[in-house]
Design a protein around this motif. Structure first.
Motif, PDB file in Angstrom:
ATOM      1  N   GLN A 296      61.324  82.260  58.840  1.00 16.85           N
ATOM      2  CA  GLN A 296      61.070  81.662  57.535  1.00 16.85           C
ATOM      3  C   GLN A 296      62.277  81.857  56.623  1.00 16.85           C
ATOM      4  O   GLN A 296      62.907  82.907  56.605  1.00 16.85           O
ATOM      5  N   GLY A 297      62.572  80.809  55.873  1.00 12.46           N
ATOM      6  CA  GLY A 297      63.709  80.858  54.963  1.00 12.46           C
ATOM      7  C   GLY A 297      64.959  80.219  55.521  1.00 12.46           C
ATOM      8  O   GLY A 297      65.949  80.071  54.807  1.00 12.46           O
ATOM      9  N   THR A 298      64.941  79.832  56.816  1.00 14.69           N
ATOM     10  CA  THR A 298      66.094  79.176  57.421  1.00 14.69           C
ATOM     11  C   THR A 298      66.005  77.675  57.184  1.00 14.69           C
ATOM     12  O   THR A 298      64.996  77.048  57.499  1.00 14.69           O
ATOM     13  N   LYS A 299      67.065  77.103  56.642  1.00  9.96           N
ATOM     14  CA  LYS A 299      67.089  75.683  56.301  1.00  9.96           C
ATOM     15  C   LYS A 299      67.997  74.942  57.276  1.00  9.96           C
ATOM     16  O   LYS A 299      69.041  75.458  57.669  1.00  9.96           O
ATOM     17  N   LEU A 300      67.580  73.744  57.639  1.00 11.01           N
ATOM     18  CA  LEU A 300      68.302  72.953  58.635  1.00 11.01           C
ATOM     19  C   LEU A 300      69.069  71.827  57.958  1.00 11.01           C
ATOM     20  O   LEU A 300      68.516  71.091  57.135  1.00 11.01           O
ATOM     21  N   VAL A 301      70.348  71.717  58.305  1.00 15.52           N
ATOM     22  CA  VAL A 301      71.188  70.592  57.882  1.00 15.52           C
ATOM     23  C   VAL A 301      71.450  69.748  59.127  1.00 15.52           C
ATOM     24  O   VAL A 301      72.106  70.206  60.067  1.00 15.52           O
ATOM     25  N   TYR A 302      70.916  68.550  59.133  1.00 15.80           N
ATOM     26  CA  TYR A 302      70.971  67.663  60.300  1.00 15.80           C
ATOM     27  C   TYR A 302      71.994  66.563  60.020  1.00 15.80           C
ATOM     28  O   TYR A 302      71.815  65.747  59.117  1.00 15.80           O
ATOM     29  N   ILE A 303      73.079  66.541  60.793  1.00 15.47           N
ATOM     30  CA  ILE A 303      74.173  65.590  60.583  1.00 15.47           C
ATOM     31  C   ILE A 303      74.184  64.602  61.738  1.00 15.47           C
ATOM     32  O   ILE A 303      74.334  64.990  62.901  1.00 15.47           O
ATOM     33  N   ARG A 304      74.048  63.317  61.412  1.00 11.83           N
ATOM     34  CA  ARG A 304      74.030  62.273  62.440  1.00 11.83           C
ATOM     35  C   ARG A 304      74.688  61.008  61.905  1.00 11.83           C
ATOM     36  O   ARG A 304      75.090  60.941  60.744  1.00 11.83           O
ATOM     37  N   ASN A 305      74.774  59.991  62.771  1.00 15.65           N
ATOM     38  CA  ASN A 305      75.468  58.758  62.419  1.00 15.65           C
ATOM     39  C   ASN A 305      74.666  57.919  61.432  1.00 15.65           C
ATOM     40  O   ASN A 305      73.431  58.021  61.354  1.00 15.65           O
ATOM     41  N   GLN A 306      75.389  57.073  60.708  1.00 16.90           N
ATOM     42  CA  GLN A 306      74.719  56.064  59.906  1.00 16.90           C
ATOM     43  C   GLN A 306      74.032  55.055  60.826  1.00 16.90           C
ATOM     44  O   GLN A 306      74.392  54.900  61.994  1.00 16.90           O
ATOM     45  N   GLU A 307      73.035  54.383  60.290  1.00 17.37           N
ATOM     46  CA  GLU A 307      72.246  53.460  61.103  1.00 17.37           C
ATOM     47  C   GLU A 307      73.094  52.335  61.683  1.00 17.37           C
ATOM     48  O   GLU A 307      72.857  51.884  62.798  1.00 17.37           O
ATOM     49  N   VAL A 308      74.092  51.885  60.944  1.00 17.53           N
ATOM     50  CA  VAL A 308      74.925  50.790  61.437  1.00 17.53           C
ATOM     51  C   VAL A 308      75.720  51.226  62.665  1.00 17.53           C
ATOM     52  O   VAL A 308      75.962  50.435  63.586  1.00 17.53           O
ATOM     53  N   ILE A 309      76.100  52.499  62.740  1.00 17.54           N
ATOM     54  CA  ILE A 309      76.825  53.006  63.906  1.00 17.54           C
ATOM     55  C   ILE A 309      75.871  53.182  65.078  1.00 17.54           C
ATOM     56  O   ILE A 309      76.191  52.834  66.221  1.00 17.54           O
ATOM     57  N   SER A 310      74.676  53.732  64.810  1.00 21.60           N
ATOM     58  CA  SER A 310      73.693  53.914  65.881  1.00 21.60           C
ATOM     59  C   SER A 310      73.300  52.582  66.498  1.00 21.60           C
ATOM     60  O   SER A 310      73.083  52.478  67.709  1.00 21.60           O
ATOM     61  N   ALA A 311      73.206  51.533  65.667  1.00 18.29           N
ATOM     62  CA  ALA A 311      72.836  50.216  66.181  1.00 18.29           C
ATOM     63  C   ALA A 311      73.877  49.687  67.156  1.00 18.29           C
ATOM     64  O   ALA A 311      73.547  48.967  68.107  1.00 18.29           O
ATOM     65  N   SER A 312      75.142  50.060  66.949  1.00 13.61           N
ATOM     66  CA  SER A 312      76.204  49.574  67.835  1.00 13.61           C
ATOM     67  C   SER A 312      76.176  50.250  69.195  1.00 13.61           C
ATOM     68  O   SER A 312      76.792  49.773  70.138  1.00 13.61           O
ATOM     69  N   TYR A 313      75.461  51.380  69.317  1.00  8.38           N
ATOM     70  CA  TYR A 313      75.396  52.101  70.582  1.00  8.38           C
ATOM     71  C   TYR A 313      74.304  51.581  71.505  1.00  8.38           C
ATOM     72  O   TYR A 313      74.142  52.083  72.611  1.00  8.38           O
ATOM     73  N   GLY A 314      73.497  50.637  71.043  1.00  6.58           N
ATOM     74  CA  GLY A 314      72.494  50.042  71.909  1.00  6.58           C
ATOM     75  C   GLY A 314      71.076  50.410  71.510  1.00  6.58           C
ATOM     76  O   GLY A 314      70.826  51.256  70.652  1.00  6.58           O
ATOM     77  N   GLU A 315      70.124  49.752  72.172  1.00  7.02           N
ATOM     78  CA  GLU A 315      68.711  49.919  71.838  1.00  7.02           C
ATOM     79  C   GLU A 315      68.206  51.314  72.187  1.00  7.02           C
ATOM     80  O   GLU A 315      67.385  51.892  71.471  1.00  7.02           O
ATOM     81  N   THR A 316      68.699  51.887  73.294  1.00 12.14           N
ATOM     82  CA  THR A 316      68.256  53.227  73.694  1.00 12.14           C
ATOM     83  C   THR A 316      68.584  54.257  72.624  1.00 12.14           C
ATOM     84  O   THR A 316      67.763  55.114  72.280  1.00 12.14           O
ATOM     85  N   GLN A 317      69.798  54.149  72.082  1.00 12.43           N
ATOM     86  CA  GLN A 317      70.201  55.084  71.038  1.00 12.43           C
ATOM     87  C   GLN A 317      69.334  54.927  69.796  1.00 12.43           C
ATOM     88  O   GLN A 317      68.978  55.914  69.141  1.00 12.43           O
ATOM     89  N   GLN A 318      68.970  53.701  69.472  1.00 10.92           N
ATOM     90  CA  GLN A 318      68.124  53.469  68.307  1.00 10.92           C
ATOM     91  C   GLN A 318      66.739  54.071  68.501  1.00 10.92           C
ATOM     92  O   GLN A 318      66.148  54.619  67.565  1.00 10.92           O
ATOM     93  N   ILE A 319      66.210  53.991  69.724  1.00 12.84           N
ATOM     94  CA  ILE A 319      64.895  54.582  70.005  1.00 12.84           C
ATOM     95  C   ILE A 319      64.945  56.095  69.838  1.00 12.84           C
ATOM     96  O   ILE A 319      64.039  56.714  69.260  1.00 12.84           O
TER      97      ILE A 319
END
Length: 691
Positions: free
Chosen positions: A94-117
């Protein structure tokens, strides 16, 4: 602050971790973590699914976990499992906070449908854990400006340009792309962690370097001195929004790096990285060549030894003294012991062939083949070659396994040593915190806040607990004076219930009494018998109205620091008691029946409950008596009881309309004497079993 950085960290340079570790203790866990060797940074080469990764959460107390998504590159099929594991560990700590860093949606869309799922499933998981109370900062970033990394938009384009390959891009030439530098990203992370926010925060981060994809190709061609590149563009996707000032206003952050000045540097870094990879490939080739050369040398040595043995066998065939010597067996044994099982078997086969060849010159091959005696040397050659080769290989395997075991043990030792060192640091830190907290005035004030009551009996109960805890003793007693020389016991520690008298005559300890009457704290340095070790006088209008005493203390507690702490706590308790008695005096008209000392039913019930709480916790004792009189005038009953009760005894009206007497610090052992004294004054009472 302790921070864990994990996930797809191969994109990050050492400078990122160095800046992050300037004001924090940074733990890096993941592939390529061992390359980071900086002060205040502890690298661990663990994968998220390993048990050692889970142990990190119970060795360190992470305030933040920065997780770089596997979806920053293609084919991130383990992203869901990794993210779920990190969420579970953060919730358990308890008390641990998560910072989740990932691609913007426009970049994920360029990687294909599997990546979007996969991205969609991760988003649903984030929302689910947020509903369970987790704290998440979800940051979507544009392309990282890292041209020297193995993958990424700049690196892919420069690789194709450098080797004159066709460039196939998922976006149209008019597509706006954005680049974020690591230095800007780490600056934002530091600013966010300083704010220490909670809840679910979602940010679409922009690097401030938006430009069309066609312009990126042109700038890279210009930096590399190449023109007329073969480029195939894709479709136009959703355009990113313009940069807003929310980060500037909220965190004081804005991107400082400019991508227009970085294209030439990108090419230089890419060339340097390519040269390093080429050198590594050359070294691998050299190692392979060295291995083949060693094998060829083994073969040459075996052939020469075989030729020597055959020469000796042929040259000594007519020497009767050397008939017992089998040079072929010597050859098989030497080769097997020196070069292992494969060479040993090969040497055995060669020896067998030469044995049959030499024997065939002397006799018919059919006779030789069907004569069982001729097969014994063959069996011996094969057996010796196999055993010698196997023995050598097993010995080499043991050495290799021993080396691997040593490396594993060294890694475990380093890991356990760091854990042990961290455990010691935590122990010292927690011990320091406990000691500082135990002796801090803030804790003293927080503990005494519970004394904020208008009922003296409640204050007595809480005061005993506070003094026992803060002064580390089980010999606390609180007395009250009614204007005479006798101090009546109001409450005490459990250990003192059967040891202290209910009344204390001040003239029996004149030195202590005189010290308290002057407003000073009594310290029994001479160990006078019958006097407490510490005593504090409760003063009201210049008169002594109460005493807070510590009957016994340890030798090391006879110190100035201990006395100062006792003064502070006792002073706060004294203030609470004086405030409560003043309130009782002011509210006397509302609490008592008119013209009497008899409390009204509600007020009397509170006093009984407070005394019952003291008795249940062995802090004090009391007896509740019911007055049995024909008189119904409460004023006359009050006057009659005035002469047979003490000042600290409480008269009250019960729910049944009867008058009750609450005798504090009385028990049933002296109940008969109390009843006789009251009968002499015309008052009859009976014990009240229930109230």
């Amino acid at each position: 602050m302790e921070i864990l950085v994990t996930g797809n960290i191969k994109w990050l340079e050492e400078e990122f971790f160095t800046v992050l570790a300037e004001q924090n203790k940074v733990i890096v866990c993941g592939k390529d973590a061992e390359r980071i060797r900086e002060k205040h940074i502890s690298p661990y080469q663990f994968s998220i699914e390993q048990k050692e990764f889970e142990k990190l959460f119970f060795t360190y107390h992470f305030q933040y976990v920065i997780y770089f998504s596997q979806c920053l590159e293609k084919d991130a099929f383990q992203e869901i499992e990794y993210l779920h594991a990190i969420f579970e560990l953060c919730q358990r700590r308890q008390g641990t906070k998560l910072v989740y860093i990932r691609n913007q949606e426009v970049i994920s869309a360029s990687y294909g449908e599997t990546q979007q799922i996969i991205e969609s499933a991760c988003t649903q998981m984030c929302e689910q854990h947020i509903r369970q109370g987790s704290t998440l900062v979800d940051i979507r970033i544009p392309f990282l400006a890292a041209a020297d990394k193995p993958e990424g938009l700049p690196a892919d384009i420069m690789k194709a340009l450098l080797y004159d390959q066709k460039i196939s891009l998922p976006f149209a030439a008019e597509q706006t792309v954005d680049f974020l530098f690591e230095s800007d990203l780490v600056a934002l992370l530091n600013a966010m962690m300083e704010e220490d926010e909670t809840g679910y925060l979602q940010y679409e981060l922009y690097g401030g370097n938006q430009m069309q994809l066609g312009q990126v190709i042109f700038e890279l061609e210009k930096a590399m001195g190449i023109s007329d590149a073969d480029v195939t563009y894709g479709t136009l996707c959703m355009q990113p929004q313009k940069q807003t000032d929310q980060f500037r206003y909220h965190y004081g952050w804005y991107p400082k790096e400019n991508v227009k000045n970085a294209f030439t540097d990108w090419y230089i870094k890419y060339q340097s990285q390519t040269q390093k990879q080429s050198r590594r490939k050359t070294l691998r080739n050299i190692k392979m060549d060295k291995k083949w050369k060693e094998r060829m040398l083994y073969i040459v040595e075996c052939v020469l030894l075989f030729a020597l043995c055959e020469f000796l066998t042929y040259d000594t065939r007519d020497m009767q003294l050397l008939d017992f010597a089998d040079f072929r067996l010597f050859f098989v044994t030497i080769v097997g012991m020196m070069y292992g099982l494969r060479f040993g078997v090969a040497a055995s086969v060669a020896a067998c062939v030469m044995y049959f060849a030499s024997s065939g010159n002397q006799t018919n091959w059919q006779i030789q083949f069907y004569n069982i005696v001729n097969w014994l040397p063959v069996a011996v050659y094969m057996l010796v070659g196999s055993i010698a080769g196997y023995t050598r290989d097993r010995y080499q395997d043991k050495l290799a396994n021993a080396d691997k075991s040593q490396q594993v043990l060294e890694t475990k030792y380093i890991y356990l040593n760091e854990l042990y060192t961290k455990a010691l640091e935590n122990k010292e830190s927690y011990s320091s915190q406990i000691m500082n907290y135990k002796n801090s005035y803030g804790r003293i004030y927080a503990a005494v806040r519970q004394l904020n009551s208008v009922h003296p009996s409640e204050i007595f109960y809480h005061a005993i607990a506070v003094l026992e805890d803060m002064m580390d003793t089980q010999s606390v007693a609180i007395y009250s004076l009614d204007g005479g020389r006798y101090a009546r016991l109001n409450a005490c520690s459990r250990d003192q219930m059967n040891r202290l008298t209910k009344s204390l005559y001040l003239d029996d300890m004149p030195q202590c009494a005189s010290t308290l009457e002057t407003g000073e704290t009594w310290v029994n340095r001479e160990h006078i018998e019958g006097a407490p070790m510490y005593a504090y006088g409760i003063m009201k209008n210049g008169s002594l109205v109460g005493i807070i005493a510590l009957q016994e203390v340890a030798y090391e507690q006879m110190s100035m620091e201990y006395m100062n702490r006792f003064n502070i706590i006792s002073g706060l308790i004294s203030d609470s008691l004086i405030r409560a008695t003043n309130y009782q005096e002011i509210a006397e008209k509302d609490r008592m029946l008119s013209g009497t000392r008899i409390l009204r039913t509600e007020a009397f019930q509170k006093e009984v409950e407070a005394q019952r709480l003291l008795k249940e916790n062995n802090r004090a004792d009391f007896v509740l008596l019911r007055v049995v009189m024909q008189e119904t005038d409460y004023g006359k009953i009050s006057d009659a009881l005035l002469h047979v009760t003490r000042k600290n005894d409480i008269l009250g009206l019960g729910e049944d309309g009867k008058v009750y007497i609450l005798l504090s610090q009385a028990d049933r052992n002296n109940l008969e004497a109390i009843e006789n004294r009251m009968k002499k004054n015309g008052v009859e009472v009976e014990i009240a079993e229930k109230y």
